[in-house]
Motif scaffolding. Structure first.
Motif, PDB file in Angstrom:
ATOM      1  N   ASP A 237       1.132  -1.181   0.405  1.00 16.80           N
ATOM      2  CA  ASP A 237      -0.313  -0.080  -0.071  1.00 16.80           C
ATOM      3  C   ASP A 237       0.746   1.546  -0.134  1.00 16.80           C
ATOM      4  O   ASP A 237       2.253   1.332   0.429  1.00 16.80           O
ATOM      5  N   TYR A 238       0.957   2.121  -0.821  1.00 10.48           N
ATOM      6  CA  TYR A 238       1.431   4.102  -1.246  1.00 10.48           C
ATOM      7  C   TYR A 238       0.617   4.773   0.325  1.00 10.48           C
ATOM      8  O   TYR A 238      -0.452   4.961  -0.337  1.00 10.48           O
ATOM      9  N   VAL A 239       1.509   4.944   1.402  1.00  9.68           N
ATOM     10  CA  VAL A 239       0.621   5.667   2.061  1.00  9.68           C
ATOM     11  C   VAL A 239       1.560   6.902   2.688  1.00  9.68           C
ATOM     12  O   VAL A 239       2.766   5.991   3.223  1.00  9.68           O
ATOM     13  N   ASP A 240       1.238   8.048   2.313  1.00 15.30           N
ATOM     14  CA  ASP A 240       2.285   9.303   3.141  1.00 15.30           C
ATOM     15  C   ASP A 240       3.301   8.755   2.235  1.00 15.30           C
ATOM     16  O   ASP A 240       4.165   9.304   2.860  1.00 15.30           O
ATOM     17  N   GLU A 242       5.306   6.218   1.237  1.00 20.83           N
ATOM     18  CA  GLU A 242       5.779   5.539   1.681  1.00 20.83           C
ATOM     19  C   GLU A 242       5.101   4.097   1.124  1.00 20.83           C
ATOM     20  O   GLU A 242       3.896   3.665   0.858  1.00 20.83           O
ATOM     21  N   TYR A 243       6.147   3.179   0.275  1.00 18.64           N
ATOM     22  CA  TYR A 243       5.127   1.707   0.328  1.00 18.64           C
ATOM     23  C   TYR A 243       5.110   0.640   1.897  1.00 18.64           C
ATOM     24  O   TYR A 243       5.946   0.659   2.517  1.00 18.64           O
ATOM     25  N   ARG A 244       4.073   0.388   2.104  1.00 16.96           N
ATOM     26  CA  ARG A 244       4.455  -0.607   3.288  1.00 16.96           C
ATOM     27  C   ARG A 244       2.864  -1.658   2.612  1.00 16.96           C
ATOM     28  O   ARG A 244       2.424  -1.874   2.179  1.00 16.96           O
ATOM     29  N   TYR A 245       3.849  -2.913   3.655  1.00 14.07           N
ATOM     30  CA  TYR A 245       2.292  -3.985   3.569  1.00 14.07           C
ATOM     31  C   TYR A 245       2.047  -4.144   5.056  1.00 14.07           C
ATOM     32  O   TYR A 245       2.822  -4.551   6.120  1.00 14.07           O
ATOM     33  N   GLY A 246       1.099  -5.336   4.905  1.00 15.95           N
ATOM     34  CA  GLY A 246       0.280  -5.575   5.770  1.00 15.95           C
ATOM     35  C   GLY A 246       0.209  -6.270   6.223  1.00 15.95           C
ATOM     36  O   GLY A 246      -0.333  -6.880   7.454  1.00 15.95           O
ATOM     37  N   ALA A 247       0.971  -8.126   5.652  1.00 16.79           N
ATOM     38  CA  ALA A 247       1.052  -9.341   6.495  1.00 16.79           C
ATOM     39  C   ALA A 247       2.365  -9.438   8.038  1.00 16.79           C
ATOM     40  O   ALA A 247       2.931  -8.197   7.531  1.00 16.79           O
ATOM     41  N   THR A 248       1.500  -9.529   8.868  1.00 18.88           N
ATOM     42  CA  THR A 248       2.254  -9.699  10.626  1.00 18.88           C
ATOM     43  C   THR A 248       3.274 -10.586  10.013  1.00 18.88           C
ATOM     44  O   THR A 248       3.233 -11.797   9.453  1.00 18.88           O
ATOM     45  N   PRO A 249       4.187 -10.516  11.281  1.00 15.58           N
ATOM     46  CA  PRO A 249       5.107 -11.686  11.058  1.00 15.58           C
ATOM     47  C   PRO A 249       4.187 -12.918  11.891  1.00 15.58           C
ATOM     48  O   PRO A 249       4.838 -13.957  11.813  1.00 15.58           O
ATOM     49  N   GLU A 250       2.984 -11.910  12.830  1.00 20.62           N
ATOM     50  CA  GLU A 250       2.424 -13.436  14.005  1.00 20.62           C
ATOM     51  C   GLU A 250       1.820 -14.364  12.928  1.00 20.62           C
ATOM     52  O   GLU A 250       1.038 -15.198  12.795  1.00 20.62           O
TER      53      GLU A 250
END
Length: 572
Positions: A237-240, A242-250
């Motif tokens: 996702d492109y937010v502010d 920056e590229y960000r990914y949502g899948a958590t380590p858990e």
């Protein structure tokens, strides 16, 4: 002493590492630089990333060499450092892995899902150069990752096998429906690569754990080799800014167990994953004892058409297509440029006049000469609906990426516009909006092949479609130039890609028309010779001197311009 890599995955699920590129991006290294060059300029940074993954539980480290091939490095002026960058990448990874860790030389796709003009011989050369450099420094195996089609991955694997008997891991970038970009099902693709000597075959990138899980399900009961999985951390996702990914380590830890239960023997992460994701994978797999898997060879079948066409399609006119019509009688198609304005009254009157005059099709350019004009899709639909004249629309590679091109073609299909002409398109910088970008995800050869793929019921991504398109695809032919045989050879490549008919640039020389006929008499598809009326001597000189692909003979120019005195008068 650590066991040989092939024996290691026989008895346990090995933990791979996570992303390098996106992790460096998160650390502040900008997009647009060569991350592989950091092997030379900032080895301590790459060493630190490897160290973090090893501390998280990684057993197999990938070298930081994914794009360290001649083609990719040449974009940064680094093509002379292919060997140096690859060998440095191996040394750094081996130093961090230590005596108990494994290091695999990472090699990425050169085409990257695009049908580029890189020849097979060039691909072989680039792969061999990178493979040789990695082998020289003593890797434990080779990882071929993020390949979109069987053809390129098979070629890379063949090069490895010619140079080494080390373990080779092959990974496709596919979505959950499990088809390669060139239309192979995963059982077909796996079997082909196994026959060529792949030790492990799997999936990475392009999708998160759920998508790769879907691809794995297409192989249930049909595994022919051990499997590896390196999912992305979900969709970026492109937010502010920056590229960000949502899948958590858990979440990755939970999915690691599911992958292991399905037979995965190497589990790591791709884009967006971090040492925290790998730590959760390692924790989840601690003490895990995999069940023996019976790998059943899967016989290869040629790629199959997924969906049969409906027996009756009442939405499409029964009028013969252009190719069939040529076999019945002389056929005329006329080009009418879409307007540069919002007023279409004059254009529609022109279309009706051409219909009344007996034109068999109206061809509409796609912003020719990179000058912005009204959408030929919209006008083609109006022409078809209001005049009954068949629209033949141009599709330029310049303006749309792969996503936009397929979407565009799907729109044509929905509107019943099935005759198209695939062209490269003039560069945007030469048009009326020179600040715009030229895309060129596809060449004219590739766009022809991809459009014909839609006729087989297969999307550009390799996914099956619920029905087939019915496109009749044309290609452009420029006979002007010093070597007609070279132009014909290029034309033959377009026909091999799937072109159904040919349209030439305007030709004004009768001798050239005769030469074209002789040079193309072995071709079995119709060739429409372009004829463009000249409005004036000034128009003739403009076309001859300034418009790409158009050359007037001396005789024609003399007719229009006459003596030098008249020529001077015309240009006064």
């Amino acid at each position: 002493m650590k066991p040989e890599l092939r024996k290691a995955w026989d008895h346990q699920v090995l933990v791979g590492d996570g992303a390098m590129g996106t992790f460096l991006y998160q650390m502040g290294f900008p997009v647009g630089i060569s991350y592989e060059e950091l092997n030379l300029t900032s080895p301590e940074v790459i060493r630190d990333v490897h160290r973090r993954y090893v501390e998280a539980g990684t057993q197999i480290l990938e070298t930081n060499t994914f794009s360290a091939n001649y083609d990719k490095l040449s974009k940064y002026g680094l093509e002379s450092k292919v060997e140096e960058i690859n060998r440095a990448g191996v040394r750094i990874a081996k130093e961090v892995a230590g005596p108990n860790g494994y290091v695999v030389g990472a090699i990425g796709s050169i085409r990257g899902g695009k049908r580029t003009n890189i020849s097979t011989s060039e691909l072989k050369q680039y792969f061999e150069q990178q493979i040789t450099a990695l082998l020289t420094e003593g890797v434990d195996g080779i990882l071929l990752e993020t390949f979109y089609d069987v053809e390129e991955l098979y070629l890379a694997l063949s090069n490895v096998r010619r140079l080494s008997d080390l373990p080779v891991i092959c990974q496709f970038a596919v979505e959950d429906l499990g088809r390669t970009l060139d239309g192979y099902t995963m059982p077909e693709a796996f079997r082909l690569l196994q026959q060529e000597g792949a030790d492990v075959i799997g999936f990475n990138c392009r999708t998160g754990p759920n998508g790769i899980m879907g691809a794995l399900r297409t192989l249930e009961g049909q595994l022919s080799v051990p499997v590896s999985v390196y999912p992305n951390a979900g969709v970026a996702d492109y937010v502010d800014g920056e590229y960000r990914y949502g899948a958590t380590p858990e979440y990755f830890g939970q999915m690691a167990l599911k992958f292991a239960d399905m037979g995965a023997r190497i589990i790591g992460g791709c884009c967006g994953t971090t040492p925290a994701h790998i730590a959760e994978i390692a924790s989840a797999l601690k003490g895990y004892v995999p069940q023996p898997i019976s790998y059943e060879p899967v016989p290869v079948q040629p790629p199959v058409v997924i969906h049969e066409q409906l027996a009756e399609d009442t939405s499409v006119s029964k009028t013969p297509n252009i190719v069939d019509l040529v076999k019945q009688r002389h056929t005329v198609i006329v080009e009418l440029d879409p307007p540069r304005d919002l007023d279409i009254v004059k254009f529609m009157k022109g279309a009706q006049a051409l219909k009344d005059a007996g034109a068999d099709a109206l061809t509409l350019a796609d912003n020719s000469l990179a000058v912005t004009r009204m959408s030929n899709m919209a006008l083609g639909h109006l022409v078809q609906a209001q005049t009954g004249l068949r629209p033949l629309v141009h599709i330029a590679c310049r303006d749309r990426n792969l996503i936009g091109t397929q979407s565009h073609m799907m729109g044509f299909d929905a509107l019943g516009i099935d005759h198209v002409l695939a062209v490269t398109g003039d560069p945007a910088r030469f048009g009326d909006l020179p600040g715009s970008s030229s895309v060129y995800d596809l060449t004219s050869f590739e766009i022809i092949r991809m459009i014909k793929q839609l006729n087989d019921g297969i999307a550009f991504s390799g996914q099956p479609l619920k029905q087939k398109a019915k496109f009749v695809v044309g290609a452009a032919f420029n006979p002007h130039g010093k070597h007609l045989h070279k132009a014909v050879a290029r034309l033959e490549r377009k026909i091999a890609a799937g072109a159904d008919y040919i349209m030439t640039q305007p030709v004004y020389d009768p001798e050239l028309i005769c030469a074209m006929k002789e040079a193309t008499k072995h071709l079995e598809i119709p060739i429409f010779v372009g004829i463009m009326p000249l409005a004036s001597g000034r128009n003739a000189e403009y076309l001859h001197n300034e418009v790409p692909g158009i050359q007037l003979s001396d005789d024609v120019r003399t007719v229009w311009l006459g003596s030098k005195e008249l020529r001077a008068e015309l240009w006064a």
